[in-house]
Design a protein around this motif. Structure first.
Motif, PDB file in Angstrom:
ATOM      1  N   GLY A   1      40.100 -23.648  -1.148  1.00 37.82           N
ATOM      2  CA  GLY A   1      39.499 -22.947  -2.270  1.00 37.82           C
ATOM      3  C   GLY A   1      40.156 -21.610  -2.534  1.00 37.82           C
ATOM      4  N   GLN A   2      40.491 -20.892  -1.466  1.00 45.02           N
ATOM      5  CA  GLN A   2      41.141 -19.590  -1.626  1.00 45.02           C
ATOM      6  C   GLN A   2      42.553 -19.745  -2.168  1.00 45.02           C
ATOM      7  OE1 GLN A   2      39.643 -16.725  -1.392  1.00 45.02           O
ATOM      8  NE2 GLN A   2      41.483 -15.519  -1.829  1.00 45.02           N
ATOM      9  N   THR A   3      43.296 -20.731  -1.634  1.00 47.11           N
ATOM     10  CA  THR A   3      44.654 -20.983  -2.123  1.00 47.11           C
ATOM     11  C   THR A   3      44.633 -21.380  -3.590  1.00 47.11           C
ATOM     12  OG1 THR A   3      45.418 -21.676   0.062  1.00 47.11           O
ATOM     13  CG2 THR A   3      46.716 -22.413  -1.823  1.00 47.11           C
ATOM     14  N   TYR A   4      43.703 -22.248  -3.942  1.00 49.00           N
ATOM     15  CA  TYR A   4      43.571 -22.706  -5.328  1.00 49.00           C
ATOM     16  C   TYR A   4      43.280 -21.529  -6.252  1.00 49.00           C
ATOM     17  CZ  TYR A   4      41.820 -25.593  -9.214  1.00 49.00           C
ATOM     18  OH  TYR A   4      41.626 -26.186 -10.432  1.00 49.00           O
ATOM     19  N   LYS A   5      42.396 -20.662  -5.813  1.00 43.88           N
ATOM     20  CA  LYS A   5      42.047 -19.492  -6.620  1.00 43.88           C
ATOM     21  C   LYS A   5      43.253 -18.581  -6.814  1.00 43.88           C
ATOM     22  CE  LYS A   5      38.986 -15.449  -6.644  1.00 43.88           C
ATOM     23  NZ  LYS A   5      37.940 -14.703  -5.890  1.00 43.88           N
ATOM     24  N   GLU A   6      43.966 -18.300  -5.716  1.00 42.69           N
ATOM     25  CA  GLU A   6      45.087 -17.367  -5.790  1.00 42.69           C
ATOM     26  C   GLU A   6      46.271 -17.948  -6.559  1.00 42.69           C
ATOM     27  OE1 GLU A   6      45.977 -16.461  -1.757  1.00 42.69           O
ATOM     28  OE2 GLU A   6      44.218 -15.171  -1.465  1.00 42.69           O
ATOM     29  N   ARG A   7      46.580 -19.205  -6.293  1.00 40.89           N
ATOM     30  CA  ARG A   7      47.800 -19.789  -6.850  1.00 40.89           C
ATOM     31  C   ARG A   7      47.619 -20.297  -8.271  1.00 40.89           C
ATOM     32  NH1 ARG A   7      50.631 -23.271  -2.766  1.00 40.89           N
ATOM     33  NH2 ARG A   7      51.754 -21.349  -2.345  1.00 40.89           N
TER      34      ARG A   7
ATOM     35  N   VAL B   1      44.939 -31.665  -5.667  1.00 41.59           N
ATOM     36  CA  VAL B   1      45.473 -32.267  -4.444  1.00 41.59           C
ATOM     37  C   VAL B   1      45.717 -31.197  -3.384  1.00 41.59           C
ATOM     38  CG1 VAL B   1      47.490 -33.420  -3.449  1.00 41.59           C
ATOM     39  CG2 VAL B   1      46.467 -34.294  -5.561  1.00 41.59           C
ATOM     40  N   LEU B   2      46.345 -30.100  -3.771  1.00 41.52           N
ATOM     41  CA  LEU B   2      46.637 -29.045  -2.802  1.00 41.52           C
ATOM     42  C   LEU B   2      45.351 -28.440  -2.248  1.00 41.52           C
ATOM     43  CD1 LEU B   2      48.943 -27.484  -1.450  1.00 41.52           C
ATOM     44  CD2 LEU B   2      48.745 -25.784  -3.269  1.00 41.52           C
ATOM     45  N   LYS B   3      44.371 -28.270  -3.096  1.00 36.72           N
ATOM     46  CA  LYS B   3      43.078 -27.736  -2.658  1.00 36.72           C
ATOM     47  C   LYS B   3      42.441 -28.653  -1.621  1.00 36.72           C
ATOM     48  CE  LYS B   3      38.627 -26.259  -4.617  1.00 36.72           C
ATOM     49  NZ  LYS B   3      37.847 -26.141  -5.883  1.00 36.72           N
ATOM     50  N   ALA B   4      42.501 -29.963  -1.850  1.00 38.90           N
ATOM     51  CA  ALA B   4      41.922 -30.931  -0.918  1.00 38.90           C
ATOM     52  C   ALA B   4      42.671 -30.943   0.406  1.00 38.90           C
ATOM     53  CB  ALA B   4      41.932 -32.325  -1.539  1.00 38.90           C
ATOM     54  N   GLU B   5      43.996 -30.830   0.350  1.00 37.19           N
ATOM     55  CA  GLU B   5      44.806 -30.846   1.570  1.00 37.19           C
ATOM     56  C   GLU B   5      44.463 -29.706   2.510  1.00 37.19           C
ATOM     57  OE1 GLU B   5      49.161 -32.112   1.559  1.00 37.19           O
ATOM     58  OE2 GLU B   5      48.883 -31.151  -0.386  1.00 37.19           O
ATOM     59  N   LYS B   6      44.236 -28.545   1.950  1.00 37.31           N
ATOM     60  CA  LYS B   6      44.047 -27.351   2.767  1.00 37.31           C
ATOM     61  C   LYS B   6      42.622 -27.184   3.263  1.00 37.31           C
ATOM     62  CE  LYS B   6      47.919 -24.650   0.912  1.00 37.31           C
ATOM     63  NZ  LYS B   6      48.604 -24.453   2.208  1.00 37.31           N
ATOM     64  N   GLY B   7      41.698 -28.061   2.832  1.00 39.10           N
ATOM     65  CA  GLY B   7      40.324 -27.963   3.291  1.00 39.10           C
ATOM     66  C   GLY B   7      39.495 -27.050   2.412  1.00 39.10           C
ATOM     67  N   SER B   8      38.190 -27.107   2.570  1.00 35.94           N
ATOM     68  CA  SER B   8      37.276 -26.448   1.639  1.00 35.94           C
ATOM     69  C   SER B   8      37.456 -24.935   1.570  1.00 35.94           C
ATOM     70  CB  SER B   8      35.828 -26.778   2.008  1.00 35.94           C
ATOM     71  OG  SER B   8      35.555 -26.393   3.348  1.00 35.94           O
ATOM     72  N   ASP B   9      37.534 -24.259   2.718  1.00 38.47           N
ATOM     73  CA  ASP B   9      37.622 -22.796   2.700  1.00 38.47           C
ATOM     74  C   ASP B   9      39.012 -22.312   2.316  1.00 38.47           C
ATOM     75  OD1 ASP B   9      34.968 -22.601   3.413  1.00 38.47           O
ATOM     76  OD2 ASP B   9      35.404 -22.503   5.558  1.00 38.47           O
TER      77      ASP B   9
END
Length: 343
Positions: free
Chosen positions: A282-288, A271-279
Protein backbone atom coordinates in the motif's frame (compact mmCIF):
# COMPACT_ATOMS: atom_id res chain seq x y z
CA UNK A 1 16.62 19.10 -52.92
CA UNK A 2 14.02 19.64 -50.22
CA UNK A 3 13.36 16.58 -48.06
CA UNK A 4 9.70 15.61 -47.76
CA UNK A 5 8.61 14.97 -44.20
CA UNK A 6 6.58 11.84 -43.61
CA UNK A 7 3.63 12.00 -41.22
CA UNK A 8 2.86 8.62 -39.72
CA UNK A 9 -0.55 7.18 -38.96
CA UNK A 10 -1.63 6.32 -35.43
CA UNK A 11 -0.60 2.70 -35.93
CA UNK A 12 2.75 3.70 -37.43
CA UNK A 13 3.45 6.07 -34.53
CA UNK A 14 2.93 3.14 -32.16
CA UNK A 15 5.13 0.85 -34.21
CA UNK A 16 7.93 3.35 -34.78
CA UNK A 17 7.93 4.16 -31.09
CA UNK A 18 8.37 0.47 -30.32
CA UNK A 19 11.21 0.21 -32.83
CA UNK A 20 13.14 3.09 -31.31
CA UNK A 21 12.56 1.83 -27.78
CA UNK A 22 13.44 -1.78 -28.42
CA UNK A 23 16.10 -1.90 -31.11
CA UNK A 24 16.52 -3.79 -34.36
CA UNK A 25 14.36 -6.80 -35.20
CA UNK A 26 16.17 -10.06 -35.92
CA UNK A 27 15.13 -13.37 -37.46
CA UNK A 28 13.60 -15.82 -35.01
CA UNK A 29 14.28 -19.55 -34.76
CA UNK A 30 13.00 -21.94 -32.12
CA UNK A 31 15.46 -24.34 -30.44
CA UNK A 32 14.27 -26.52 -27.59
CA UNK A 33 16.81 -26.54 -24.75
CA UNK A 34 14.80 -26.91 -21.54
CA UNK A 35 16.17 -24.69 -18.77
CA UNK A 36 19.71 -24.35 -20.14
CA UNK A 37 21.14 -20.85 -19.92
CA UNK A 38 18.38 -19.01 -18.07
CA UNK A 39 19.12 -17.74 -14.57
CA UNK A 40 17.15 -19.12 -11.64
CA UNK A 41 16.28 -15.51 -10.76
CA UNK A 42 14.45 -15.09 -14.07
CA UNK A 43 12.61 -18.41 -13.73
CA UNK A 44 11.48 -17.35 -10.27
CA UNK A 45 10.19 -14.05 -11.66
CA UNK A 46 8.09 -15.78 -14.30
CA UNK A 47 6.71 -18.28 -11.78
CA UNK A 48 5.76 -15.41 -9.46
CA UNK A 49 4.03 -13.60 -12.32
CA UNK A 50 2.02 -16.70 -13.22
CA UNK A 51 1.01 -17.22 -9.58
CA UNK A 52 -0.61 -13.77 -9.54
CA UNK A 53 -3.32 -14.71 -12.05
CA UNK A 54 -6.01 -14.79 -9.28
CA UNK A 55 -5.08 -11.21 -8.33
CA UNK A 56 -5.46 -10.09 -11.94
CA UNK A 57 -8.73 -12.02 -12.31
CA UNK A 58 -10.14 -9.97 -9.44
CA UNK A 59 -9.39 -6.74 -11.32
CA UNK A 60 -12.19 -7.68 -13.68
CA UNK A 61 -10.92 -7.63 -17.27
CA UNK A 62 -12.59 -10.59 -18.95
CA UNK A 63 -10.50 -13.43 -20.44
CA UNK A 64 -7.14 -11.79 -19.76
CA UNK A 65 -4.73 -14.64 -18.98
CA UNK A 66 -0.93 -14.50 -18.81
CA UNK A 67 -0.70 -18.13 -19.94
CA UNK A 68 -2.12 -17.15 -23.35
CA UNK A 69 1.05 -15.24 -24.28
CA UNK A 70 4.64 -16.47 -24.58
CA UNK A 71 7.01 -14.47 -22.37
CA UNK A 72 10.50 -14.14 -23.84
CA UNK A 73 13.41 -13.01 -21.67
CA UNK A 74 16.35 -11.61 -23.65
CA UNK A 75 19.84 -11.82 -22.11
CA UNK A 76 21.73 -9.98 -24.86
CA UNK A 77 22.44 -13.13 -26.86
CA UNK A 78 19.33 -15.31 -26.80
CA UNK A 79 15.64 -15.30 -25.94
CA UNK A 80 14.34 -17.74 -23.34
CA UNK A 81 10.65 -18.24 -24.01
CA UNK A 82 8.27 -19.32 -21.24
CA UNK A 83 5.12 -20.92 -22.63
CA UNK A 84 2.96 -23.99 -22.00
CA UNK A 85 5.09 -25.13 -19.08
CA UNK A 86 8.33 -25.15 -21.08
CA UNK A 87 11.31 -22.87 -21.60
CA UNK A 88 12.72 -22.66 -25.11
CA UNK A 89 15.93 -21.01 -26.25
CA UNK A 90 16.03 -19.22 -29.60
CA UNK A 91 17.85 -16.53 -31.51
CA UNK A 92 16.53 -13.12 -30.38
CA UNK A 93 13.52 -11.62 -32.08
CA UNK A 94 14.28 -8.16 -30.71
CA UNK A 95 17.30 -6.54 -29.09
CA UNK A 96 15.48 -4.85 -26.23
CA UNK A 97 16.36 -2.92 -23.09
CA UNK A 98 12.74 -2.49 -21.97
CA UNK A 99 9.59 -4.58 -21.89
CA UNK A 100 7.35 -4.63 -24.94
CA UNK A 101 4.58 -6.60 -26.62
CA UNK A 102 5.82 -7.64 -30.05
CA UNK A 103 4.63 -9.72 -33.03
CA UNK A 104 6.31 -13.06 -33.57
CA UNK A 105 4.87 -14.92 -36.53
CA UNK A 106 1.09 -15.01 -36.17
CA UNK A 107 0.87 -13.93 -32.52
CA UNK A 108 2.04 -11.33 -30.00
CA UNK A 109 4.58 -12.09 -27.29
CA UNK A 110 5.87 -10.34 -24.20
CA UNK A 111 9.58 -9.60 -24.62
CA UNK A 112 11.61 -8.27 -21.71
CA UNK A 113 15.31 -8.15 -20.83
CA UNK A 114 16.55 -10.50 -18.15
CA UNK A 115 17.16 -8.86 -14.79
CA UNK A 116 20.92 -8.95 -15.32
CA UNK A 117 20.64 -7.25 -18.69
CA UNK A 118 18.15 -4.71 -17.41
CA UNK A 119 20.37 -3.77 -14.49
CA UNK A 120 23.38 -3.34 -16.77
CA UNK A 121 21.48 -1.06 -19.15
CA UNK A 122 19.28 0.91 -16.77
CA UNK A 123 21.91 3.51 -15.97
CA UNK A 124 22.61 4.02 -19.68
CA UNK A 125 18.91 4.34 -20.50
CA UNK A 126 18.35 6.87 -17.72
CA UNK A 127 15.26 5.05 -16.49
CA UNK A 128 12.23 3.64 -18.23
CA UNK A 129 8.84 5.24 -18.79
CA UNK A 130 6.41 4.70 -15.97
CA UNK A 131 7.58 2.41 -13.20
CA UNK A 132 11.36 2.77 -13.35
CA UNK A 133 10.94 6.46 -12.62
CA UNK A 134 9.85 5.43 -9.13
CA UNK A 135 11.92 4.17 -6.21
CA UNK A 136 14.02 1.31 -7.54
CA UNK A 137 13.53 -1.66 -9.82
CA UNK A 138 13.85 -5.26 -8.68
CA UNK A 139 12.27 -8.68 -9.11
CA UNK A 140 8.82 -7.54 -8.00
CA UNK A 141 8.89 -4.65 -10.47
CA UNK A 142 9.99 -7.03 -13.23
CA UNK A 143 7.02 -9.27 -12.42
CA UNK A 144 4.65 -6.31 -12.63
CA UNK A 145 6.23 -5.31 -15.95
CA UNK A 146 5.45 -8.77 -17.35
CA UNK A 147 1.79 -8.17 -16.53
CA UNK A 148 1.91 -4.65 -18.02
CA UNK A 149 3.24 -5.96 -21.32
CA UNK A 150 0.96 -9.01 -21.29
CA UNK A 151 -1.92 -6.57 -21.05
CA UNK A 152 -0.67 -4.92 -24.24
CA UNK A 153 -0.44 -8.32 -25.91
CA UNK A 154 -4.07 -8.93 -24.90
CA UNK A 155 -5.14 -5.52 -26.19
CA UNK A 156 -3.51 -6.14 -29.55
CA UNK A 157 -4.62 -9.76 -29.86
CA UNK A 158 -8.24 -9.43 -28.81
CA UNK A 159 -9.46 -5.89 -29.46
CA UNK A 160 -9.75 -2.97 -31.81
CA UNK A 161 -8.14 0.07 -30.22
CA UNK A 162 -10.57 2.96 -30.81
CA UNK A 163 -11.64 1.35 -34.07
CA UNK A 164 -8.17 0.23 -35.23
CA UNK A 165 -7.36 -3.48 -35.26
CA UNK A 166 -3.70 -4.38 -35.61
CA UNK A 167 -2.84 -7.97 -36.45
CA UNK A 168 0.70 -9.28 -35.97
CA UNK A 169 1.11 -9.05 -39.74
CA UNK A 170 -0.08 -5.41 -39.75
CA UNK A 171 2.25 -4.57 -36.89
CA UNK A 172 5.24 -6.16 -38.64
CA UNK A 173 4.47 -4.42 -41.92
CA UNK A 174 4.06 -1.03 -40.26
CA UNK A 175 7.27 -1.52 -38.27
CA UNK A 176 9.15 -2.19 -41.49
CA UNK A 177 7.57 0.86 -43.12
CA UNK A 178 8.26 3.12 -40.15
CA UNK A 179 11.89 2.00 -39.83
CA UNK A 180 12.58 3.21 -43.36
CA UNK A 181 10.90 6.60 -42.98
CA UNK A 182 12.07 9.91 -41.60
CA UNK A 183 8.76 10.46 -39.82
CA UNK A 184 8.22 11.15 -36.14
CA UNK A 185 8.09 8.68 -33.32
CA UNK A 186 5.13 8.96 -30.98
CA UNK A 187 7.52 10.37 -28.38
CA UNK A 188 8.65 13.12 -30.77
CA UNK A 189 5.08 13.77 -31.85
CA UNK A 190 3.89 14.48 -28.30
CA UNK A 191 6.88 16.70 -27.61
CA UNK A 192 6.09 18.79 -30.67
CA UNK A 193 2.30 18.90 -30.33
CA UNK A 194 2.03 19.23 -26.55
CA UNK A 195 5.24 19.76 -24.60
CA UNK A 196 6.71 22.52 -26.75
CA UNK A 197 3.47 24.54 -26.82
CA UNK A 198 3.56 26.52 -23.61
CA UNK A 199 -0.17 27.21 -23.34
CA UNK A 200 -1.13 23.59 -24.06
CA UNK A 201 1.46 22.27 -21.60
CA UNK A 202 0.39 24.70 -18.88
CA UNK A 203 -3.25 23.68 -19.21
CA UNK A 204 -2.39 19.98 -19.24
CA UNK A 205 -0.37 20.42 -16.04
CA UNK A 206 -3.46 22.03 -14.47
CA UNK A 207 -5.60 19.08 -15.59
CA UNK A 208 -3.16 16.60 -14.08
CA UNK A 209 -3.23 18.39 -10.75
CA UNK A 210 -7.02 18.26 -10.76
CA UNK A 211 -7.04 14.55 -11.63
CA UNK A 212 -4.69 13.83 -8.75
CA UNK A 213 -6.87 15.89 -6.42
CA UNK A 214 -9.92 13.86 -7.45
CA UNK A 215 -8.20 10.49 -7.03
CA UNK A 216 -6.48 11.23 -3.72
CA UNK A 217 -9.12 13.51 -2.23
CA UNK A 218 -11.58 12.80 0.54
CA UNK A 219 -14.57 12.56 -1.81
CA UNK A 220 -13.15 9.42 -3.45
CA UNK A 221 -12.09 7.98 -0.12
CA UNK A 222 -15.49 8.55 1.48
CA UNK A 223 -17.50 7.56 -1.59
CA UNK A 224 -19.10 10.99 -2.09
CA UNK A 225 -20.18 10.29 -5.65
CA UNK A 226 -21.79 13.68 -6.32
CA UNK A 227 -18.58 15.50 -5.41
CA UNK A 228 -16.53 13.17 -7.59
CA UNK A 229 -19.00 13.65 -10.44
CA UNK A 230 -18.82 17.44 -10.23
CA UNK A 231 -15.02 17.39 -10.14
CA UNK A 232 -14.93 15.14 -13.21
CA UNK A 233 -17.25 17.53 -15.06
CA UNK A 234 -14.86 20.37 -14.23
CA UNK A 235 -11.92 18.30 -15.43
CA UNK A 236 -13.59 17.31 -18.69
CA UNK A 237 -14.46 20.94 -19.43
CA UNK A 238 -10.80 21.92 -19.02
CA UNK A 239 -9.61 18.99 -21.12
CA UNK A 240 -12.05 19.63 -23.96
CA UNK A 241 -11.10 23.31 -23.98
CA UNK A 242 -7.42 22.51 -24.30
CA UNK A 243 -7.96 19.95 -27.04
CA UNK A 244 -9.86 22.50 -29.11
CA UNK A 245 -6.47 24.21 -29.54
CA UNK A 246 -4.85 21.00 -30.77
CA UNK A 247 -5.02 19.17 -34.07
CA UNK A 248 -7.44 16.25 -34.28
CA UNK A 249 -4.47 13.94 -34.82
CA UNK A 250 -2.81 15.10 -31.59
CA UNK A 251 -6.03 14.87 -29.55
CA UNK A 252 -6.69 11.35 -30.84
CA UNK A 253 -3.10 10.33 -30.08
CA UNK A 254 -3.56 11.49 -26.49
CA UNK A 255 -6.78 9.50 -26.13
CA UNK A 256 -5.20 6.39 -27.62
CA UNK A 257 -2.10 6.56 -25.41
CA UNK A 258 -4.17 7.14 -22.27
CA UNK A 259 -6.35 4.17 -23.17
CA UNK A 260 -3.62 1.66 -23.98
CA UNK A 261 -0.89 2.73 -21.57
CA UNK A 262 -3.11 4.01 -18.77
CA UNK A 263 -4.98 0.71 -18.43
CA UNK A 264 -1.74 -1.31 -18.56
CA UNK A 265 -0.18 0.97 -15.92
CA UNK A 266 -3.30 0.52 -13.80
CA UNK A 267 -2.91 -3.28 -13.94
CA UNK A 268 0.83 -3.02 -13.25
CA UNK A 269 0.21 -0.98 -10.11
CA UNK A 270 -2.33 -3.42 -8.70
CA UNK A 271 0.02 -6.35 -9.33
CA UNK A 272 2.95 -4.62 -7.64
CA UNK A 273 0.79 -3.67 -4.67
CA UNK A 274 -0.31 -7.30 -4.25
CA UNK A 275 3.26 -8.61 -4.53
CA UNK A 276 4.59 -6.43 -1.75
CA UNK A 277 1.81 -7.28 0.71
CA UNK A 278 -0.86 -5.13 2.33
CA UNK A 279 1.30 -2.73 4.37
CA UNK A 280 4.42 -2.33 2.25
CA UNK A 281 2.42 -2.73 -0.95
CA UNK A 282 0.00 0.00 0.00
CA UNK A 283 2.81 2.41 0.82
CA UNK A 284 4.72 1.60 -2.38
CA UNK A 285 1.55 1.99 -4.43
CA UNK A 286 0.85 5.35 -2.83
CA UNK A 287 4.38 6.66 -3.35
CA UNK A 288 5.00 5.31 -6.83
CA UNK A 289 1.59 5.66 -8.42
CA UNK A 290 -0.81 7.91 -6.51
CA UNK A 291 1.61 10.62 -5.40
CA UNK A 292 3.05 10.92 -8.92
CA UNK A 293 -0.26 11.23 -10.78
CA UNK A 294 0.47 14.90 -11.47
CA UNK A 295 4.10 14.35 -12.50
CA UNK A 296 4.56 15.89 -15.93
CA UNK A 297 6.99 14.19 -18.31
CA UNK A 298 7.74 15.24 -21.85
CA UNK A 299 6.66 12.63 -24.38
CA UNK A 300 4.44 9.66 -23.54
CA UNK A 301 5.11 9.10 -19.84
CA UNK A 302 2.46 11.49 -18.52
CA UNK A 303 -0.30 9.64 -20.35
CA UNK A 304 0.38 6.51 -18.30
CA UNK A 305 -0.55 8.52 -15.21
CA UNK A 306 -3.48 10.36 -16.77
CA UNK A 307 -4.96 7.11 -18.04
CA UNK A 308 -4.46 5.36 -14.71
CA UNK A 309 -6.14 8.25 -12.87
CA UNK A 310 -9.16 7.92 -15.15
CA UNK A 311 -9.30 4.17 -14.47
CA UNK A 312 -9.32 4.83 -10.72
CA UNK A 313 -12.14 7.36 -11.09
CA UNK A 314 -14.11 4.85 -13.17
CA UNK A 315 -13.68 2.37 -10.31
CA UNK A 316 -15.57 4.85 -8.14
CA UNK A 317 -18.26 5.97 -10.59
CA UNK A 318 -18.83 2.72 -12.50
CA UNK A 319 -17.28 -0.24 -10.63
CA UNK A 320 -18.18 -2.77 -13.35
CA UNK A 321 -16.56 -0.83 -16.20
CA UNK A 322 -13.87 -3.46 -16.78
CA UNK A 323 -16.32 -6.30 -17.37
CA UNK A 324 -17.39 -4.90 -20.74
CA UNK A 325 -14.12 -3.15 -21.65
CA UNK A 326 -13.34 -3.65 -25.34
CA UNK A 327 -11.11 -0.59 -26.04
CA UNK A 328 -13.52 0.73 -28.68
CA UNK A 329 -14.13 3.87 -26.60
CA UNK A 330 -11.68 6.32 -25.10
CA UNK A 331 -11.46 6.64 -21.33
CA UNK A 332 -13.02 10.09 -21.70
CA UNK A 333 -16.09 8.60 -23.38
CA UNK A 334 -16.35 6.06 -20.59
CA UNK A 335 -16.04 8.79 -17.97
CA UNK A 336 -18.76 10.83 -19.67
CA UNK A 337 -21.08 7.83 -19.68
CA UNK A 338 -20.32 7.08 -16.04
CA UNK A 339 -20.98 10.69 -15.02
CA UNK A 340 -24.27 10.73 -16.94
CA UNK A 341 -25.38 7.55 -15.17
CA UNK A 342 -24.84 9.00 -11.69
CA UNK A 343 -28.22 9.74 -10.14
Amino acid sequence: MKKTKTVLSGKQLLCKGAAVLSGAALLAGWILTGNTGIASEDKKIYEEAASLQPVVDEIGFQDFKLEDYPVAMYDGKHDYVFYNGEIEKREPVLETFAGTAYPVGDHFEVIIPTMKRFESLLSLAGGVEGMASGSGYGEEEQTATIWHEAFHAWQLSSHQIMGERMTPEDFTEDMETASGQAGETEEDFFKKEVDQKKDVKKELEQEMRLLKKIVTGSAMEKGKIDEVRNAVLEYRKLEDGRREKMTQEAADAERRCELTEGTAYYVEGIVLKAEKGSDKGGQTYKERYLETLDKYEDGRGKYYRIGMAKCLILDQLSPDWKETMDFSKSLDEMLDEAVSAVK
